[in-house]
Design a protein around this motif. Structure first.
Motif, PDB file in Angstrom:
ATOM      1  N   GLY A  28       0.813  -1.209   0.000  1.00  0.00           N
ATOM      2  CA  GLY A  28       0.000   0.000   0.000  1.00  0.00           C
ATOM      3  C   GLY A  28       0.846   1.259   0.000  1.00  0.00           C
ATOM      4  N   PRO A  29       0.265   2.403  -0.367  1.00  0.00           N
ATOM      5  CA  PRO A  29       1.035   3.662  -0.422  1.00  0.00           C
ATOM      6  C   PRO A  29       1.534   4.102   0.951  1.00  0.00           C
ATOM      7  CG  PRO A  29      -1.313   4.076  -0.738  1.00  0.00           C
ATOM      8  CD  PRO A  29      -1.133   2.595  -0.779  1.00  0.00           C
ATOM      9  N   ILE A  30       0.703   3.935   1.971  1.00  0.00           N
ATOM     10  CA  ILE A  30       1.159   4.327   3.316  1.00  0.00           C
ATOM     11  C   ILE A  30       2.249   3.393   3.800  1.00  0.00           C
ATOM     12  CG2 ILE A  30       0.421   4.683   5.710  1.00  0.00           C
ATOM     13  CD1 ILE A  30      -2.353   5.354   4.709  1.00  0.00           C
ATOM     14  N   GLY A  31       2.116   2.105   3.479  1.00  0.00           N
ATOM     15  CA  GLY A  31       3.146   1.144   3.856  1.00  0.00           C
ATOM     16  C   GLY A  31       4.476   1.443   3.200  1.00  0.00           C
ATOM     17  N   HIS A  32       4.448   1.780   1.894  1.00  0.00           N
ATOM     18  CA  HIS A  32       5.683   2.160   1.193  1.00  0.00           C
ATOM     19  C   HIS A  32       6.308   3.402   1.830  1.00  0.00           C
ATOM     20  CE1 HIS A  32       5.685  -0.809  -1.936  1.00  0.00           C
ATOM     21  NE2 HIS A  32       4.455  -0.478  -2.338  1.00  0.00           N
ATOM     22  N   PHE A  33       5.455   4.356   2.192  1.00  0.00           N
ATOM     23  CA  PHE A  33       5.961   5.604   2.770  1.00  0.00           C
ATOM     24  C   PHE A  33       6.604   5.370   4.131  1.00  0.00           C
ATOM     25  CE2 PHE A  33       5.154   9.465   5.347  1.00  0.00           C
ATOM     26  CZ  PHE A  33       5.961  10.352   4.660  1.00  0.00           C
ATOM     27  N   THR A  34       5.945   4.619   5.001  1.00  0.00           N
ATOM     28  CA  THR A  34       6.510   4.380   6.337  1.00  0.00           C
ATOM     29  C   THR A  34       7.773   3.525   6.258  1.00  0.00           C
ATOM     30  OG1 THR A  34       4.980   2.500   6.588  1.00  0.00           O
ATOM     31  CG2 THR A  34       4.308   4.627   7.520  1.00  0.00           C
ATOM     32  N   GLU A  35       7.812   2.598   5.325  1.00  0.00           N
ATOM     33  CA  GLU A  35       9.020   1.784   5.180  1.00  0.00           C
ATOM     34  C   GLU A  35      10.181   2.602   4.632  1.00  0.00           C
ATOM     35  OE1 GLU A  35       7.805  -1.724   2.920  1.00  0.00           O
ATOM     36  OE2 GLU A  35       8.136  -2.879   4.762  1.00  0.00           O
ATOM     37  N   SER A  36       9.866   3.565   3.741  1.00  0.00           N
ATOM     38  CA  SER A  36      10.941   4.418   3.209  1.00  0.00           C
ATOM     39  C   SER A  36      11.525   5.313   4.287  1.00  0.00           C
ATOM     40  CB  SER A  36      10.403   5.271   2.055  1.00  0.00           C
ATOM     41  OG  SER A  36       9.424   6.197   2.521  1.00  0.00           O
ATOM     42  N   LEU A  37      10.726   5.614   5.314  1.00  0.00           N
ATOM     43  CA  LEU A  37      11.217   6.411   6.437  1.00  0.00           C
ATOM     44  C   LEU A  37      11.876   5.563   7.506  1.00  0.00           C
ATOM     45  CD1 LEU A  37       8.206   8.889   6.922  1.00  0.00           C
ATOM     46  CD2 LEU A  37      10.369   9.323   5.744  1.00  0.00           C
ATOM     47  N   GLY A  38      11.891   4.268   7.299  1.00  0.00           N
ATOM     48  CA  GLY A  38      12.490   3.379   8.285  1.00  0.00           C
ATOM     49  C   GLY A  38      11.614   3.101   9.487  1.00  0.00           C
ATOM     50  N   LEU A  39      10.302   3.348   9.356  1.00  0.00           N
ATOM     51  CA  LEU A  39       9.377   3.147  10.478  1.00  0.00           C
ATOM     52  C   LEU A  39       8.721   1.778  10.456  1.00  0.00           C
ATOM     53  CD1 LEU A  39       7.590   6.639  10.393  1.00  0.00           C
ATOM     54  CD2 LEU A  39       9.507   5.925  11.834  1.00  0.00           C
ATOM     55  N   GLY A  40       8.919   1.038   9.382  1.00  0.00           N
ATOM     56  CA  GLY A  40       8.280  -0.263   9.282  1.00  0.00           C
ATOM     57  C   GLY A  40       6.816  -0.137   8.898  1.00  0.00           C
TER      58      GLY A  40
END
Length: 198
Positions: A28-40
């Protein structure tokens, strides 16, 4: 925009929870975003549950605030303008205090609605023992296990606590709070402190 914000009122909570689960997942878009920030990933975490609950309770928070702003008489704003108050000063010194009941109602409604939510909590937070547990999910677990005494205790707390909170936070208007012109004495006093000549 108003229709989009009001969507959680008419959509089933499980539908909202499902699409939030998809959006926060690895694809998902939110999942990609949080993973790119290193938040998992956010699903089945406390912060994922907080974000989902905020989005689901958004109309119950914004509606009381909007009603409080719309209920403010233009007379108070015009009075502040005649005293040469800037728009920013008028907002913080006049509008914000007058809208205080709306903020209190929004906090009560948002908190009570989030605590009692079931579908979104179950979809995003799951039912993980000793990690993520919600009161409404615990009530369901007790009923499913035929533990009606424990379910009754939790359900009674869910009734008593929000009711007490609403009763304590509901503003009351006393006769002395309004002067002979119908103006709030609180706002009038505040204006006189800022502008001694009024």
């Amino acid at each position: 925009m108003g229709a989009l914000i009001a969507m959680p009122i008419v959509l089933p909570p499980t539908v909202i929870g499902f699409y939030l689960l998809v959006a926060m997942g690895p694809n998902g878009p939110i999942g990609h975003f949080t993973e790119s920030l290193g938040l998992g990933l956010l699903p089945f975490t406390f912060w994922g549950l907080v974000i989902a609950s905020v989005l689901y309770s958004l109309p119950f928070v914004l509606q009381p605030i909007q009603n409080a702003f719309e209920a403010i008489s233009e007379r108070h704003i015009e009075s502040a303008a005649t005293l040469r108050a800037s728009p920013l000063d008028t907002f913080f010194s006049v509008v914000m205090p007058l809208a205080k009941p709306g903020y209190l109602t929004a906090m009560v409604m948002g908190f009570a609605h989030t605590v009692g939510e079931f579908g979104v909590v179950l979809m995003i937070g799951g039912n993980i023992p000793d990690k993520i547990r919600d009161v409404s999910v615990q009530i369901y677990d007790h009923v499913d296990a035929l533990e009606y005494a424990q379910a009754h205790s939790l359900a009674a707390c869910m009734v008593i606590f929000p009711l007490s909170y609403c009763w304590c936070c509901t503003p009351s208007t006393r006769p002395g709070d309004v002067n002979e012109r119908g103006h709030s004495r609180t706002i009038q006093t505040r204006l006189q402190r800022i502008y001694p000549g009024c």
